[in-house]
Write a protein that holds these residues in place. Structure first.
Motif, PDB file in Angstrom:
ATOM      1  N   THR A   1       1.064  -1.245  -0.139  1.00 56.92           N
ATOM      2  CA  THR A   1       0.314  -0.068  -0.335  1.00 56.92           C
ATOM      3  C   THR A   1       1.087   1.352  -0.112  1.00 56.92           C
ATOM      4  O   THR A   1       2.120   0.932  -0.025  1.00 56.92           O
ATOM      5  N   GLY A   2       0.754   2.367  -0.231  1.00 56.48           N
ATOM      6  CA  GLY A   2       0.936   3.685  -0.043  1.00 56.48           C
ATOM      7  C   GLY A   2       1.185   4.170  -1.085  1.00 56.48           C
ATOM      8  O   GLY A   2      -0.175   4.747  -1.915  1.00 56.48           O
ATOM      9  N   GLU A   3       1.668   4.834  -1.718  1.00 60.49           N
ATOM     10  CA  GLU A   3       1.525   5.215  -3.073  1.00 60.49           C
ATOM     11  C   GLU A   3       1.127   5.098  -4.017  1.00 60.49           C
ATOM     12  O   GLU A   3       0.191   5.675  -4.663  1.00 60.49           O
ATOM     13  N   ALA A   4       1.337   3.432  -4.854  1.00 60.08           N
ATOM     14  CA  ALA A   4       0.874   2.914  -5.613  1.00 60.08           C
ATOM     15  C   ALA A   4       0.008   1.594  -4.882  1.00 60.08           C
ATOM     16  O   ALA A   4       0.631   0.862  -4.177  1.00 60.08           O
ATOM     17  N   VAL A   5      -0.889   2.086  -4.665  1.00 61.30           N
ATOM     18  CA  VAL A   5      -2.081   1.294  -3.815  1.00 61.30           C
ATOM     19  C   VAL A   5      -2.588  -0.066  -4.947  1.00 61.30           C
ATOM     20  O   VAL A   5      -3.248   0.018  -6.215  1.00 61.30           O
ATOM     21  N   SER A   6      -2.611  -1.540  -4.226  1.00 63.70           N
ATOM     22  CA  SER A   6      -3.010  -2.454  -5.022  1.00 63.70           C
ATOM     23  C   SER A   6      -4.193  -3.145  -4.027  1.00 63.70           C
ATOM     24  O   SER A   6      -4.420  -4.045  -4.317  1.00 63.70           O
ATOM     25  N   ILE A   7      -3.941  -2.262  -2.464  1.00 67.54           N
ATOM     26  CA  ILE A   7      -5.115  -2.696  -2.192  1.00 67.54           C
ATOM     27  C   ILE A   7      -6.387  -1.990  -1.179  1.00 67.54           C
ATOM     28  O   ILE A   7      -5.481  -1.248  -1.064  1.00 67.54           O
ATOM     29  N   LEU A   8      -7.352  -1.779  -1.413  1.00 65.17           N
ATOM     30  CA  LEU A   8      -8.190  -0.602  -0.620  1.00 65.17           C
ATOM     31  C   LEU A   8      -8.348  -0.832   0.693  1.00 65.17           C
ATOM     32  O   LEU A   8      -8.644  -0.313   1.048  1.00 65.17           O
ATOM     33  N   TYR A   9      -8.225  -2.149   1.170  1.00 67.22           N
ATOM     34  CA  TYR A   9      -9.166  -2.115   2.542  1.00 67.22           C
ATOM     35  C   TYR A   9      -7.847  -3.289   3.163  1.00 67.22           C
ATOM     36  O   TYR A   9      -7.967  -4.591   2.358  1.00 67.22           O
ATOM     37  N   ALA A  10      -7.332  -3.104   4.098  1.00 62.63           N
ATOM     38  CA  ALA A  10      -6.937  -3.908   4.791  1.00 62.63           C
ATOM     39  C   ALA A  10      -6.654  -4.128   6.717  1.00 62.63           C
ATOM     40  O   ALA A  10      -6.918  -2.733   7.289  1.00 62.63           O
ATOM     41  N   GLU A  11      -6.998  -4.988   6.992  1.00 59.30           N
ATOM     42  CA  GLU A  11      -7.091  -5.056   8.860  1.00 59.30           C
ATOM     43  C   GLU A  11      -6.071  -4.429   9.178  1.00 59.30           C
ATOM     44  O   GLU A  11      -5.003  -5.372   8.816  1.00 59.30           O
ATOM     45  N   ASP A  12      -5.803  -3.822  10.350  1.00 63.27           N
ATOM     46  CA  ASP A  12      -4.288  -3.283  11.048  1.00 63.27           C
ATOM     47  C   ASP A  12      -3.632  -4.393  11.233  1.00 63.27           C
ATOM     48  O   ASP A  12      -2.467  -4.596  11.499  1.00 63.27           O
ATOM     49  N   LYS A  13      -4.496  -5.530  12.173  1.00 59.25           N
ATOM     50  CA  LYS A  13      -3.750  -6.942  12.627  1.00 59.25           C
ATOM     51  C   LYS A  13      -2.835  -7.484  11.594  1.00 59.25           C
ATOM     52  O   LYS A  13      -1.625  -7.815  11.078  1.00 59.25           O
ATOM     53  N   TYR A  14      -3.301  -6.784  10.119  1.00 58.10           N
ATOM     54  CA  TYR A  14      -2.300  -7.794   8.614  1.00 58.10           C
ATOM     55  C   TYR A  14      -1.469  -6.944   8.950  1.00 58.10           C
ATOM     56  O   TYR A  14       0.024  -7.233   7.092  1.00 58.10           O
TER      57      TYR A  14
END
Length: 200
Positions: free
Chosen positions: A146-159
């Motif tokens: 994730t970051g500048e080039a986002v490859s997912i839209l959601y992720a739980e913090d535990k991951y």
């Protein structure tokens, strides 16, 4: 007989579909790539190295620009006293020198961008390779960025494993042998100025 076998086979298939199948949980995680590059010591060192190199080369170029400004100021004062022919010749020389300074500045910026870009590309390739090895070792099926080039839209913090990766990369970088880049910065800056001086 065939009809009864077909009914039995159909009944077995329906029963087996109703049974809950054991599904293996897929282990996933993500890394915040922007945060990784902000906190990774090697990336910070590369940024600091090129900032120092830019400052050093900039100081040398600034000295040349100041000499040029001084000559241009003197030219304006002496133009009438020395006549039109002198003014035209000196004006052409100053214009040529101004162009050389502009080209030197552009060349310096381009050189720094190319060098730092190449080093950052190497760093990013190394980080990707490390994350791949880490993922295999830790049993991850997927590690997202994730970051500048986002490859997912959601992720739980535990991951989020960014802190783990940053710590491991920083530990690896700290244990690697160091070279002294300060002499390289001064040598490169000196070469740029010598090239500028030879164009005069």
């Amino acid at each position: 007989m065939k009809k009864s076998l077909l009914i039995v086979a159909l009944a077995i298939s329906i029963v087996s579909c109703n049974k809950q199948t054991d599904v293996k949980e897929v282990k996933t995680a993500y890394v915040d790539t922007s945060k990784l590059l902000e906190e990774y010591t090697e990336a910070k060192d590369i940024e600091a190295k090129y900032k120092a190199k830019s400052d050093e080369m900039g100081r040398e170029l600034e000295a040349e620009v100041n000499r040029f400004k001084s000559e241009a100021a003197n030219f304006q004062k002496n133009a009438q006293a020395n006549g039109q022919a002198w003014a035209q010749q000196k004006g052409a020389e100053l214009q040529k020198r101004e162009q050389q300074l502009s080209y030197a500045q552009q060349a310096m910026i381009q050189q720094l961008q190319q060098e730092s870009g190449a080093e950052m590309d190497t760093l990013v390739k190394g980080v990707k390779k490390y994350i791949k090895e880490y993922g295999k070792k830790e049993g991850y099926a997927y590690i997202y960025g994730t970051g500048e080039a986002v490859s997912i839209l959601y992720a739980e913090d535990k991951y989020d494993i960014t802190k783990d990766i940053v710590k491991l990369l920083n530990d690896k970088y700290k244990s690697a042998p160091k070279t002294d880049d300060k002499t390289d910065v001064k040598a490169d800056a000196k070469k740029e100025i010598e090239a500028l001086e030879s164009k005069k």
